[in-house]
Design a protein around this motif. Structure first.
Motif, PDB file in Angstrom:
ATOM      1  N   GLY A  58       4.531  -2.037   3.662  1.00 40.93           N
ATOM      2  CA  GLY A  58       4.748  -2.837   4.863  1.00 40.93           C
ATOM      3  C   GLY A  58       5.852  -3.853   4.785  1.00 40.93           C
ATOM      4  N   MET A  59       6.699  -3.815   3.775  1.00 38.86           N
ATOM      5  CA  MET A  59       7.795  -4.774   3.681  1.00 38.86           C
ATOM      6  C   MET A  59       9.018  -4.259   4.445  1.00 38.86           C
ATOM      7  N   ARG A  60       9.773  -5.175   4.950  1.00 38.56           N
ATOM      8  CA  ARG A  60      10.991  -4.830   5.683  1.00 38.56           C
ATOM      9  C   ARG A  60      12.175  -4.836   4.722  1.00 38.56           C
TER      10      ARG A  60
ATOM     11  N   ARG B 134       6.168 -12.448   0.833  1.00 37.31           N
ATOM     12  CA  ARG B 134       5.927 -11.074   1.260  1.00 37.31           C
ATOM     13  C   ARG B 134       5.827 -10.121   0.075  1.00 37.31           C
ATOM     14  N   ALA B 135       6.640 -10.320  -0.959  1.00 39.83           N
ATOM     15  CA  ALA B 135       6.571  -9.452  -2.129  1.00 39.83           C
ATOM     16  C   ALA B 135       5.245  -9.614  -2.851  1.00 39.83           C
ATOM     17  N   THR B 136       4.717 -10.831  -2.903  1.00 37.71           N
ATOM     18  CA  THR B 136       3.413 -11.046  -3.539  1.00 37.71           C
ATOM     19  C   THR B 136       2.307 -10.365  -2.743  1.00 37.71           C
ATOM     20  N   GLU B 137       2.373 -10.442  -1.426  1.00 38.21           N
ATOM     21  CA  GLU B 137       1.380  -9.743  -0.610  1.00 38.21           C
ATOM     22  C   GLU B 137       1.460  -8.230  -0.828  1.00 38.21           C
TER      23      GLU B 137
ATOM     24  N   ARG C 197       1.073   1.542   5.154  1.00 37.35           N
ATOM     25  CA  ARG C 197       1.068   0.341   5.983  1.00 37.35           C
ATOM     26  C   ARG C 197       2.228   0.379   6.963  1.00 37.35           C
ATOM     27  N   HIS C 198       2.076  -0.359   8.037  1.00 42.87           N
ATOM     28  CA  HIS C 198       3.085  -0.411   9.092  1.00 42.87           C
ATOM     29  C   HIS C 198       3.301  -1.870   9.477  1.00 42.87           C
ATOM     30  N   ARG C 199       4.560  -2.250   9.582  1.00 47.19           N
ATOM     31  CA  ARG C 199       4.910  -3.604  10.008  1.00 47.19           C
ATOM     32  C   ARG C 199       5.160  -3.600  11.513  1.00 47.19           C
TER      33      ARG C 199
ATOM     34  N   VAL D 116       1.383  -6.932   9.302  1.00 46.74           N
ATOM     35  CA  VAL D 116       1.316  -5.697   8.530  1.00 46.74           C
ATOM     36  C   VAL D 116      -0.078  -5.103   8.690  1.00 46.74           C
ATOM     37  N   LEU D 117      -0.139  -3.859   9.156  1.00 52.31           N
ATOM     38  CA  LEU D 117      -1.403  -3.175   9.392  1.00 52.31           C
ATOM     39  C   LEU D 117      -1.537  -1.998   8.437  1.00 52.31           C
ATOM     40  N   VAL D 118      -2.739  -1.769   7.963  1.00 53.12           N
ATOM     41  CA  VAL D 118      -3.052  -0.579   7.183  1.00 53.12           C
ATOM     42  C   VAL D 118      -3.342   0.543   8.165  1.00 53.12           C
ATOM     43  N   VAL D 119      -2.527   1.578   8.151  1.00 52.00           N
ATOM     44  CA  VAL D 119      -2.676   2.679   9.108  1.00 52.00           C
ATOM     45  C   VAL D 119      -3.332   3.898   8.485  1.00 52.00           C
ATOM     46  N   ARG D 120      -3.346   3.975   7.193  1.00 52.33           N
ATOM     47  CA  ARG D 120      -4.024   5.099   6.531  1.00 52.33           C
ATOM     48  C   ARG D 120      -4.446   4.638   5.140  1.00 52.33           C
ATOM     49  N   ARG D 121      -5.740   4.635   4.900  1.00 53.28           N
ATOM     50  CA  ARG D 121      -6.280   4.208   3.610  1.00 53.28           C
ATOM     51  C   ARG D 121      -6.878   5.417   2.891  1.00 53.28           C
TER      52      ARG D 121
END
Length: 646
Positions: free
Chosen positions: A199-201, A214-217, A465-467, A504-509
Motif C-alpha cells: 500500500g505504499m506510494r 509509512r515505511a514502518t506501517e 493492499r490498496h491505497r 490503505v485498505l487490505v483488499v485480499r488477505r
C-alpha cells in the motif's frame, strides 16, 4: 505500590499465584506507576506512608498486620531466587548503571535472545559490532535514539515484538535515504513491487519508502503476514530478507531434516542446510547480536548519544506547494521540514491532490494564519509554459536557467522527436527556485535492479493492499478487486462506510487454506523436480554473448522415493552462435536403471564401462584419454605399415 498479605514463607510466587498459595490482597497504598520491563533500571521504590486503621480492631491488630504485609519488590526478589530469574536492578540510577556495566544486571527482550546468545554466528557478529564496526555501531545507535520511541510504539500497537525494530538497524542503520545495490530504498529497504504491494506510494513525485512513518506501517503489515504464515518471528525475518518463496521452498525441501525443530529453532535448522544465501543465513544472527549490543551498550563499552525524539504536527496542504513556503509559514528552516518529509522527491507536494505534510511539533497553530498570508506565487512550485514552435529540451532548460535533469523532474512524460525537440503546443512545468531548493537528485523510484515475477505461492502468503485515491469509493474498490463491500469492511476498520484519500485498505488477505495450498504446491513442485538453467557470459569474436544452458534435473525427494533407479534420459540445451546465426543444440544421454549398482559392480570388478548409456561420467573415457588412444592407434598403424613387406 501494591502490598499483599503473605502467610506461608514457602508460597513465594508472583502476584498472579498468590490466591492459589493462600495469600490475599491487602490495603493498597498509592505510589508511582511501575513501568514495563525494558532495558533500563526501574525507578526507586516510593516511600510507603502508613494510613490510619479503619476500625479499633484493625488498630489493635495493626502491628501483626504489618508483619504479614510484603511489597511487590520483595515478592519478585524472593520469587526470582526460587525460580532462577535474574534480580531487578538497583533503585538508584547510578547504582543501576554501575551494575549494568559490571554485568550484574541484564536487560530483557520480547524476542528469544537468551537461547541463541552463545550461537557461533551470533557471537561472531557481536564481536564484529563491538570490534571492527565499533564506531559504526555507536553512530547507528545514536541515530536510532531519535526513532526508537516512535518505532516501539508503532510495533506495540501493531501487536509485534518491540525488539523486532532492530531490523531497521541492520537493514539501513536507521537511515531513511539508504539505497542498496538491489535498488531497495529507505529505513526498511523495500523494493518497489513489495512496497506497492503493502500500500505504499512509489512514483515520480512521492516515494513513501523513504518516509519513516509509512515505511514502518508497511514493515509491520509485511512482518505480520509472514509471522502468520510461518509461526516464527525468526523465519518471518528470514523471509523479509530472502523472500517468502525461498523460505517456503526450503521448509518443504528439507522437511525431513528440520522435522525435529520447533518454533524459532526451525530457522537455525534450515540455515544449517546448504540452501539459504549467506546474507539470509546471517540475517537473524545479526538481529540477535544487534539486540544484545543495542539493549546493553554499557556492557560492551559503547557510547550512545541521545538525539531529539521524532515528533511532528501534521497539516493538509494543496498540491504543488513548495516545501520552502511551508517552512516559511511554520517559521522554521527548510532542513527541518525536509527532514520530516523525506518522501517528497521534487521539493513540492504532489500535484492534483491535497497532501498531509509534517511540520515541527508545536508550530501547527501559527502555521494556518501565516500560510494564508503568503502570496499566491509563493504557493506554486512551478510556472506553466506552452511552446509555440518545436524547441529542443536543451534550449528550453537554458532559457529557464535550470539544469536539463531538473526540467525532466517536473515533466516526467516529456516526449521528444528524433532531433531532440519538443513539439509545438506542449505544456511544460518550469520549476521555481523554492521548489528546486528542496528537490532530491535520486534514481528513478520505479527502478528495480533485480526484476523478477513473484511466484503464486509467494503471492499467496502476503496480503494485497490498496491505497485510496481521491474520488474512489468503497464500492469501486470492491469491484476493482472482485470482492464485496462487506468483505472489505470485515478486513478493514471503515467507520460509516466512507474512505478517505491516502487510506490503505487490505483488499485480499491470505486465508489458511490459501497458505496450505501454497505450501502443498511448493512441496509438489519440489518432488517433481524440473529444469535448472544457468546464464553464462562468453566472448565470441570480440563481442559479449549470453549463453543459456538448461538441464533436466530430478529432485532429491523423488530420488529417495524411487531409490535412484529410474530410467530415462538427461538432456541439456546450449545456445551457440555460428556464422552470425544463433542455434540451440540439444544433447541427450540415456540413463539406465540401476546405474548406482552398476557403478558399484564395476568398481568391485575393476572394469570400466565405455558405453554411452551409462550415467557415470567416470566410466566413460575423457577427451584426453581418447586422444591418447587415437594417437596410440595411429602410431601402431604407421609401424605396421613400415614393417609390412612390399
Amino acid at each position: 505500590m501494591r502490598l499483599v498479605r503473605f502467610r506461608p514463607v514457602a508460597c513465594l510466587v508472583p502476584l498472579a499465584l498468590l490466591a492459589a498459595c493462600g495469600g490475599s490482597p491487602a490495603t493498597q497504598v498509592q505510589g508511582p506507576p511501575v513501568p514495563a520491563s525494558g532495558g533500563g533500571a526501574p525507578p526507586a521504590p516510593a516511600t510507603t506512608e502508613a494510613t490510619a486503621p479503619a476500625t479499633p480492631a484493625a488498630a489493635a491488630a495493626g502491628t501483626d498486620s504489618v508483619r504479614d504485609l510484603v511489597s511487590n519488590q520483595e515478592v519478585e526478589r524472593r520469587a526470582a531466587a526460587l525460580f532462577g530469574q535474574l534480580p531487578t536492578a538497583p533503585a538508584d540510577s547510578a547504582d543501576a548503571a554501575a551494575a549494568l556495566a559490571a554485568g550484574d544486571v541484564r536487560a530483557t527482550w520480547d524476542i528469544d535472545v537468551r537461547s541463541y546468545e552463545t550461537h557461533q554466528r551470533v557471537e561472531m557478529w557481536v564481536n564484529v559490532f563491538t570490534g571492527r564496526l565499533r564506531e559504526y555501531m555507536q553512530r547507528t545507535m545514536s541515530r536510532g535514539t531519535r526513532y526508537e520511541a516512535f518505532l516501539r510504539r508503532r510495533f506495540r500497537e501493531g501487536g509485534l515484538p518491540e525488539d523486532m525494530t532492530y531490523l531497521a538497524l541492520i537493514e539501513s542503520a536507521y537511515n531513511p535515504h539508504a539505497y542498496s545495490r538491489a535498488a531497495a530504498v529507505g529505513m526498511w529497504q523495500f523494493m518497489t513491487p513489495t512496497a506497492r504491494g503493502v500500500g505504499m506510494r512509489v512514483d515520480h513525485w512521492v516515494d513513501e519508502r523513504r518516509d519513516p512513518v509509512r515505511a514502518t506501517e508497511g514493515a509491520i503489515d509485511f512482518l505480520t503476514d509472514l509471522h502468520e504464515a510461518y509461526g516464527s518471528w525468526y523465519l518471518a525475518a528470514a523471509a523479509y530478507n530472502g523472500g517468502p518463496g525461498r523460505v517456503s521452498r526450503g521448509l518443504a525441501r528439507f522437511a525431513d531434516e528440520i522435522d525435529d525443530a520447533e518454533g524459532d529453532d526451525r530457522f537455525f535448522a534450515l540455515a544449517e542446510q546448504k540452501y539459504l544465501p549467506r546474507e539470509t543465513k546471517d540475517y537473524v544472527p545479526k538481529l540477535i547480536a544487534a539486540a544484545l549490543v543495542a539493549k546493553e551498550p554499557l556492557r560492551y563499552g559503547l557510547t550512545v548519544d541521545t538525539q531529539p525524539a521524532f515528533a511532528y504536527d501534521s497539516v493538509m496542504v494543496a498540491g504543488g506547494v513548495p516545501l520552502a513556503s511551508i517552512a516559511r509559514a511554520a517559521g522554521v528552516t527548510l532542513d527541518r521540514v525536509t527532514d520530516l518529509n523525506p518522501q517528497f522527491l521534487r521539493g513540492v507536494t504532489p500535484p492534483g491532490e491535497d497532501t498531509e505534510v509534517r511540520i515541527p511539533a508545536g508550530t501547527r497553530e501559527a502555521f494556518g494564519p501565516a500560510f494564508l498570508r503568503l502570496a499566491e506565487s509563493e504557493k506554486r512550485g512551478w510556472r506553466e509554459l506552452r511552446l509555440d514552435a518545436p524547441t529542443s529540451v536543451t534550449a528550453i532548460a537554458d532559457d529557464a536557467g535550470i539544469p536539463l535533469r531538473s526540467l525532466r523532474w517536473y515533466n516526467p512524460r516529456l516526449a521528444v522527436d528524433r532531433r531532440g525537440r519538443v513539439r509545438a503546443g506542449t505544456m511544460l512545468r518550469i520549476p521555481t527556485v523554492d521548489a528546486l531548493a528542496a528537490a532530491r537528485d535520486v534514481p528513478d523510484p520505479s527502478l528495480e535492479r533485480y526484476r523478477r515475477v513473484a511466484s503464486a505461492p509467494e503471492v499467496a502468503l502476503v496480503s494485497q493492499r490498496h491505497r485510496v485515491r481521491r474520488g474512489e469509493t468503497l464500492g469501486a474498490i470492491a469491484r476493482r478487486y472482485g470482492v464485496s463491500v462487506s468483505q472489505l469492511r470485515a478486513m478493514n476498520t471503515v467507520p460509516g462506510g466512507r474512505v478517505r484519500s491516502g487510506q490503505v485498505l487490505v483488499v485480499r488477505r491470505p486465508s489458511r487454506a490459501a497458505v496450505a495450498r501454497a505450501r502443498r504446491s511448493l512441496a509438489a513442485s519440489n518432488a517433481r523436480g524440473g529444469t535448472r538453467c544457468t546464464n553464462q557470459v562468453v566472448r565470441v569474436k570480440g563481442k559479449r554473448r549470453t549463453v543459456r544452458r538448461c538441464a533436466a534435473v530430478r529432485s532429491s525427494v523423488a530420488a529417495r522415493e524411487d531409490g535412484g533407479g529410474a530410467s530415462g534420459s538427461r538432456c541439456t540445451s546450449r545456445v551457440i552462435r555460428s556464422k552470425g546465426k544463433t542455434r540451440t543444440v540439444r544433447r541427450c544421454v540415456a540413463v539406465r536403471e540401476g546405474a548406482a549398482s552398476a557403478r558399484a559392480g564395476s568398481a568391485r570388478t575393476g572394469k570400466a564401462s565405455t558405453g554411452r548409456s551409462s550415467t557415470s561420467r567416470d566410466a566413460r573415457p575423457s577427451g584426453k584419454a581418447k586422444r591418447k588412444a587415437k594417437s596410440a592407434r595411429s602410431a601402431a598403424g604407421s609401424t605396421s605399415a613400415r614393417r609390412a613387406p612390399r
